[in-house]
Design an enzyme around this catalytic site. Structure first.
Site, PDB file in Angstrom:
ATOM      1  N   ASP A  10      47.353  35.327  -0.925  1.00  0.00           N
ATOM      2  CA  ASP A  10      47.898  36.218  -1.946  1.00  0.00           C
ATOM      3  C   ASP A  10      46.935  36.236  -3.140  1.00  0.00           C
ATOM      4  OD1 ASP A  10      49.323  37.408  -4.039  1.00  0.00           O
ATOM      5  OD2 ASP A  10      51.178  36.320  -3.610  1.00  0.00           O
ATOM      6  N   ILE A  11      46.336  37.361  -3.403  1.00  0.00           N
ATOM      7  CA  ILE A  11      45.346  37.466  -4.487  1.00  0.00           C
ATOM      8  C   ILE A  11      45.963  37.170  -5.856  1.00  0.00           C
ATOM      9  CG2 ILE A  11      45.585  39.950  -4.931  1.00  0.00           C
ATOM     10  CD1 ILE A  11      42.404  39.933  -5.035  1.00  0.00           C
ATOM     11  N   ASN A  24      44.887  52.557  -8.379  1.00  0.00           N
ATOM     12  CA  ASN A  24      44.774  54.006  -8.254  1.00  0.00           C
ATOM     13  C   ASN A  24      44.251  54.524  -9.593  1.00  0.00           C
ATOM     14  OD1 ASN A  24      47.041  54.789 -10.009  1.00  0.00           O
ATOM     15  ND2 ASN A  24      48.342  54.002  -8.365  1.00  0.00           N
ATOM     16  N   GLY A  32      50.806  48.347  -2.470  1.00  0.00           N
ATOM     17  CA  GLY A  32      49.811  47.410  -1.965  1.00  0.00           C
ATOM     18  C   GLY A  32      49.381  46.379  -2.992  1.00  0.00           C
ATOM     19  N   VAL A  33      48.082  46.111  -3.036  1.00  0.00           N
ATOM     20  CA  VAL A  33      47.520  45.134  -3.968  1.00  0.00           C
ATOM     21  C   VAL A  33      47.844  45.530  -5.405  1.00  0.00           C
ATOM     22  CG1 VAL A  33      45.363  44.184  -4.878  1.00  0.00           C
ATOM     23  CG2 VAL A  33      45.674  44.398  -2.422  1.00  0.00           C
ATOM     24  N   ASP A  34      47.721  46.809  -5.720  1.00  0.00           N
ATOM     25  CA  ASP A  34      47.973  47.307  -7.077  1.00  0.00           C
ATOM     26  C   ASP A  34      49.391  46.960  -7.532  1.00  0.00           C
ATOM     27  OD1 ASP A  34      47.418  48.660  -9.464  1.00  0.00           O
ATOM     28  OD2 ASP A  34      47.747  50.641  -8.604  1.00  0.00           O
ATOM     29  N   SER A 122      40.195  49.618  -0.435  1.00  0.00           N
ATOM     30  CA  SER A 122      40.316  50.889   0.304  1.00  0.00           C
ATOM     31  C   SER A 122      40.792  50.744   1.749  1.00  0.00           C
ATOM     32  CB  SER A 122      39.005  51.693   0.280  1.00  0.00           C
ATOM     33  OG  SER A 122      38.799  52.245  -0.996  1.00  0.00           O
ATOM     34  N   THR A 123      41.141  49.531   2.189  1.00  0.00           N
ATOM     35  CA  THR A 123      41.510  49.355   3.597  1.00  0.00           C
ATOM     36  C   THR A 123      43.000  49.526   3.872  1.00  0.00           C
ATOM     37  OG1 THR A 123      41.758  46.952   3.382  1.00  0.00           O
ATOM     38  CG2 THR A 123      39.576  47.795   4.002  1.00  0.00           C
ATOM     39  N   TYR A 126      44.355  53.785   1.761  1.00  0.00           N
ATOM     40  CA  TYR A 126      43.174  54.658   1.738  1.00  0.00           C
ATOM     41  C   TYR A 126      42.437  54.670   3.077  1.00  0.00           C
ATOM     42  CZ  TYR A 126      43.684  55.235  -3.341  1.00  0.00           C
ATOM     43  OH  TYR A 126      44.129  55.547  -4.605  1.00  0.00           O
TER      44      TYR A 126
END
Length: 169
Positions: A10-11, A24, A32-34, A122-123, A126
């Site tokens: 987990d980042i 974005n 997602g991550v954002d 981007s994976t 995106y």
């Protein structure tokens, strides 16, 4: 010399100076991550993103660029927001994906950050193919002149980890 490490996890929980957000262009959160970064960091991140939109980035952050905010409640000190390109079968956007990594490292250098955690930009939504994204990300980090001592790719799933591990030399 920058050390590149890979971890599954987990980042938002990384003990690093800066976490890179696959943002974005609105900078106002998303999925997602954002979304995870905005949720974990709390309202301080959103407040700084809104201030950025009210000043220099009124039309949003362009693809391939990067900008920093506080990390709010996360263990990291800063979040470096970068906007990855949407994958296209008909247009080569790999230069924009590489730019996300180079620009994030440039911002890290401006901040004085020495340890930086990146997601697989981007994976997700995106749709950038993992193997290609891993190749571009690793090459961009390897060839960028930076004072960052550790780049940690924090990969959520086994597929992402395997793709990035295949790029390590």
């Amino acid at each position: 010399m920058t050390t590149i490490t890979l971890v599954r996890g987990d980042i938002t929980r990384q003990q690093v100076d800066a976490v890179v957000n696959a943002a974005n262009s609105s900078l106002l959160g998303g999925g997602g991550v954002d979304g995870a970064i905005h949720r974990a960091g709390g309202p301080e991140i959103l407040a700084e993103c809104r201030a950025l939109r009210a000043s220099h980035w009124g039309k949003g952050l362009p693809t391939g660029q990067a900008v920093a905010t506080t990390a709010g409640r996360m263990p990291a000190r800063w979040v470096i927001h970068t906007v990855g390109p949407v994958w296209s079968a008909t247009e080569d956007r790999s230069g924009l994906l590489a730019s996300c990594h180079r620009e994030s490292l440039r911002v890290a250098d401006e901040l004085g950050a020495r340890t930086v955690a990146f997601p697989a930009i981007s994976t997700g939504v995106y749709r950038w193919p993992l193997d290609d994204a891993a190749r571009i990300a690793m090459e961009a980090v390897r060839t960028t002149d930076t004072a960052v001592t550790e780049v940690r790719f924090v990969l959520f799933g086994e597929d992402a980890y395997t793709a990035f591990a295949a790029q390590q030399r």
